[in-house]
Motif scaffolding. Structure first.
Motif, PDB file in Angstrom:
ATOM      1  N   GLY A 184      60.091 -47.964 -30.033  1.00  0.00           N
ATOM      2  CA  GLY A 184      59.856 -49.365 -30.802  1.00  0.00           C
ATOM      3  C   GLY A 184      60.270 -50.293 -30.233  1.00  0.00           C
ATOM      4  N   GLY A 185      59.397 -51.262 -30.155  1.00  0.00           N
ATOM      5  CA  GLY A 185      59.454 -52.514 -29.478  1.00  0.00           C
ATOM      6  C   GLY A 185      60.237 -53.897 -29.929  1.00  0.00           C
ATOM      7  N   GLY A 186      61.272 -53.537 -31.055  1.00  0.00           N
ATOM      8  CA  GLY A 186      61.771 -54.390 -31.761  1.00  0.00           C
ATOM      9  C   GLY A 186      63.062 -55.085 -31.031  1.00  0.00           C
ATOM     10  N   PRO A 187      63.945 -55.600 -31.760  1.00  0.00           N
ATOM     11  CA  PRO A 187      65.216 -56.045 -31.412  1.00  0.00           C
ATOM     12  C   PRO A 187      66.326 -55.318 -31.208  1.00  0.00           C
ATOM     13  N   ALA A 188      66.087 -54.003 -31.795  1.00  0.00           N
ATOM     14  CA  ALA A 188      67.086 -53.047 -31.657  1.00  0.00           C
ATOM     15  C   ALA A 188      66.980 -52.400 -30.232  1.00  0.00           C
ATOM     16  N   SER A 189      65.782 -51.910 -29.966  1.00  0.00           N
ATOM     17  CA  SER A 189      65.681 -51.303 -28.562  1.00  0.00           C
ATOM     18  C   SER A 189      65.954 -52.338 -27.426  1.00  0.00           C
ATOM     19  N   LEU A 190      65.527 -53.688 -27.692  1.00  0.00           N
ATOM     20  CA  LEU A 190      65.836 -54.577 -26.595  1.00  0.00           C
ATOM     21  C   LEU A 190      67.211 -54.588 -26.266  1.00  0.00           C
ATOM     22  N   VAL A 191      68.006 -54.785 -27.352  1.00  0.00           N
ATOM     23  CA  VAL A 191      69.628 -55.193 -27.335  1.00  0.00           C
ATOM     24  C   VAL A 191      69.933 -53.981 -26.942  1.00  0.00           C
ATOM     25  N   CYS A 192      69.566 -52.821 -27.387  1.00  0.00           N
ATOM     26  CA  CYS A 192      70.071 -51.287 -26.917  1.00  0.00           C
ATOM     27  C   CYS A 192      69.827 -51.311 -25.379  1.00  0.00           C
ATOM     28  N   ALA A 193      68.623 -51.557 -24.913  1.00  0.00           N
ATOM     29  CA  ALA A 193      68.426 -51.428 -23.441  1.00  0.00           C
ATOM     30  C   ALA A 193      69.492 -52.430 -22.443  1.00  0.00           C
ATOM     31  N   GLU A 194      69.461 -53.763 -23.234  1.00  0.00           N
ATOM     32  CA  GLU A 194      70.241 -54.664 -22.329  1.00  0.00           C
ATOM     33  C   GLU A 194      71.878 -54.286 -22.296  1.00  0.00           C
ATOM     34  N   THR A 195      72.139 -53.774 -23.378  1.00  0.00           N
ATOM     35  CA  THR A 195      73.540 -53.403 -23.557  1.00  0.00           C
ATOM     36  C   THR A 195      73.749 -51.931 -22.683  1.00  0.00           C
ATOM     37  N   LEU A 196      73.100 -51.135 -22.550  1.00  0.00           N
ATOM     38  CA  LEU A 196      73.104 -50.040 -21.622  1.00  0.00           C
ATOM     39  C   LEU A 196      73.120 -50.593 -20.171  1.00  0.00           C
ATOM     40  N   ARG A 197      72.386 -51.411 -19.849  1.00  0.00           N
ATOM     41  CA  ARG A 197      72.699 -51.960 -18.304  1.00  0.00           C
ATOM     42  C   ARG A 197      73.955 -52.867 -18.316  1.00  0.00           C
ATOM     43  N   GLN A 198      74.225 -53.523 -19.139  1.00  0.00           N
ATOM     44  CA  GLN A 198      75.463 -54.626 -19.209  1.00  0.00           C
ATOM     45  C   GLN A 198      76.612 -53.485 -19.194  1.00  0.00           C
ATOM     46  N   ASN A 199      76.510 -52.453 -19.229  1.00  0.00           N
ATOM     47  CA  ASN A 199      77.808 -51.511 -19.279  1.00  0.00           C
ATOM     48  C   ASN A 199      77.452 -50.424 -18.349  1.00  0.00           C
ATOM     49  N   ASN A 200      76.762 -50.794 -17.294  1.00  0.00           N
ATOM     50  CA  ASN A 200      76.632 -49.922 -15.923  1.00  0.00           C
ATOM     51  C   ASN A 200      75.678 -48.545 -16.222  1.00  0.00           C
ATOM     52  N   TYR A 201      75.172 -48.553 -17.281  1.00  0.00           N
ATOM     53  CA  TYR A 201      74.042 -47.472 -17.288  1.00  0.00           C
ATOM     54  C   TYR A 201      72.872 -47.635 -16.475  1.00  0.00           C
TER      55      TYR A 201
END
Length: 531
Positions: free
Chosen positions: A137-154
């Motif tokens: 899914g290309g909505g806000p949940a996926s985008l924030v999830c992706a960015e949060t993963l990267r912000q937390n060193n995934y």
């Protein structure tokens, strides 16, 4: 006044005694507006505008050490500038504050003098790391999830898969401004996503999920392995169910292309909108000064009757009638007639026949959970994916977020709800990401949403389903009010029109777990809300 070092600009902004604890003030450093706040005897300074749509935060609500945007409810820490509640993707810039001899000085680095938002630091992908997070899914949940993963060193691989032709975009704008340029609604540019190692596969559809093999199958028959999966597929518009529903000119508003087509089919022509709730009313409002005529067909007596109540419904109906929208309420569509495959008329249950070159249906949504058939992932009777407070499904390593889910809502005693709000989807995405990283975090957000009619906004917070009474402050007929929705003698939701920032204040009280009683809101004095 110039700074001690030439890389900074420093200004004397006020006296130490000018602000008391819990007060904020907008000050200037050169041309840049800064929000200056005093909490616990300490001064701090952050960007003055919300990172979502640049609303002035000085008009918002300060509670403790966070400020809530008056327009759409985003929250920021005034000590760090970090975003703590959505909507919006970015944090606020944080500035240096120095108190000396009773004077308060704010310093800004010259390079970031014009910056109004701050992107949190994100790590990059490590190619040798064989770990993949697939976000459907290309909505806000996926985008924030992706960015949060990267912000937390995934540092594993992140792949967002979307049926849309566009990468994640600002969908709430579609129904409010149908003829919007795609470049103006893309949430993150392609090079930003590339730098963060977030892959976005557009025009791709996941058709099934196999938890035993940990794979997803796509419509082109290819498969993709995942270590962790996020299902954030949202909802689709409910189609009309009557003869003629497949004629040319009968539209649902789901994609960017739909919005463009509704605009071009509607300009100068006769439009019929079916459904008197948020999407239908926004589309009717948008077309009111562009179409030759706009008719709106609704199944109840007033727009928003169930969600906002008849009084607000009556007001919005009158607003649109003043702009030549004709309402056909307590009615429904039984047939759509066409000529050469093109829509020409809409037949109503009452027997009325409306001329139409364009029909737009906004009659509810269906969660997109069909791809989970046979996977063992639990869905409820409405087809929503069942998750716990950590956004986990009943299957290990499969999470779900956003409009597709049924989740426990804290402010309603963990009652299971399905909420289609942009803000809530972003909050879900963040919580899902943190739990994917084994950082146990619960979803505790207070719902907040808005709708725009003729350039004016109704703001809403809480969860009003099952309310039995509405208490108003101000006057609905004067189009300036605050409405409290009551259930079991307690406020469960609030809505406002031209009454900012009181809905933001109510959201903050709800977020703090305060129980607001019917007796409190019946009092003439609103000081309990404006603390």
């Amino acid at each position: 006044m110039s700074g001690e070092d030439s890389g900074e600009v420093t200004a004397l902004v006020c006296q130490e005694s000018d602000l008391k604890d819990g007060e904020m003030k907008e000050v200037c450093v050169e041309e840049q507006k800064v929000l200056l706040v005093r909490t616990n005897g300490q001064y701090s300074a952050v960007g003055s505008r919300c990172s979502h749509y640049s609303a002035p935060l000085i008009k918002g609500v300060l509670v403790g050490d966070r400020v809530r945007c008056p327009f759409h409810g985003a929250c920021f820490s005034v000590t760090t500038g970090d975003i703590e509640e959505y909507p919006g993707l970015d944090s606020l810039p944080k500035y240096k504050v120095k108190v000396q001899d009773g004077n308060v000085y704010v310093s800004i680095n010259k390079e970031s003098l014009k910056a109004t938002k701050r992107v949190k630091e994100m790590c990059t992908v490590r190619k040798d790391l064989a770990h993949t997070s697939v976000l459907i899914g290309g909505g806000p949940a996926s985008l924030v999830c992706a960015e949060t993963l990267r912000q937390n060193n995934y540092q594993g691989r992140i792949i967002i898969i979307t049926k849309d032709t566009l990468p994640p975009f600002d969908k709430p704008k579609l129904s409010k401004a149908l003829d919007v340029d795609s470049s103006k609604i893309i949430l993150r540019p392609a090079d930003f996503l590339q730098q963060c190692g977030i892959e976005v596969w557009t025009r791709k559809e996941v058709v099934s999920v196999s938890p035993t093999e940990k794979t997803v199958k796509l419509s082109d028959s290819t498969s993709l392995r995942y270590d962790q999966l996020l299902v954030a597929t949202g909802c689709r518009s409910r189609p009309l169910n009557c003869p003629g529903k497949d004629l040319k000119g009968v539209k649902l508003l789901q994609s960017y292309e739909d919005a463009k087509e509704i605009h071009s089919l509607g300009v100068g022509r006769k439009a019929v909108v079916v459904g008197a709730s948020f999407i239908g009313m926004e589309v009717a409002s948008y077309l009111s000064d562009k179409a030759a005529s706009v008719a709106l067909v609704g199944s109840c007596s007033f727009p928003y009757e169930r969600s906002l109540g008849p009084e607000i419904g009556k007001m919005t109906k009158e607003m649109l009638e003043e702009h030549n929208v004709k309402f056909y309420m307590n009615d429904s569509v039984v047939e759509i007639r066409g000529e050469n495959g093109q829509v020409k008329e809409v037949v109503l249950k009452s027997g009325l026949v409306l001329e139409a070159d364009l029909v737009v249906a906004g009659i509810g949504v269906i969660p997109n959970s069909d791809l989970l058939a046979g996977s063992g992932v639990e869905v409820d009777s409405r087809k929503a994916v069942v998750v716990d407070k950590f956004m986990r499904t009943n299957i290990p390593d499969i999470f779900a977020a956003g409009d597709v889910t049924s989740f426990p809502l804290t402010i309603r005693g963990d009652q299971r709800v399905n909420i289609g709000h942009w803000q809530m989807s972003q909050a879900h995405g963040r919580v899902a990401a943190l739990n994917m990283l084994n950082k146990p975090t619960e979803i505790n957000s207070v719902p907040f949403f808005w709708t725009v009619l003729l350039g004016k906004s109704i703001r809403y917070t809480g969860y009003g389903e099952g309310y039995t009474e509405v208490i108003f402050k101000g006057k609905v007929e004067e189009r300036k009010f605050l409405a409290f929705y009551i259930k079991d003698e307690v406020v469960v939701a609030g809505a406002s029109f031209m009454f900012d920032p009181l809905v933001a204040q109510l959201a903050e009280l709800m977020a703090a777990g305060q129980r607001i009683t019917k007796t409190q809101v019946q009092a003439k004095d609103l000081s309990w809300l404006q603390k």
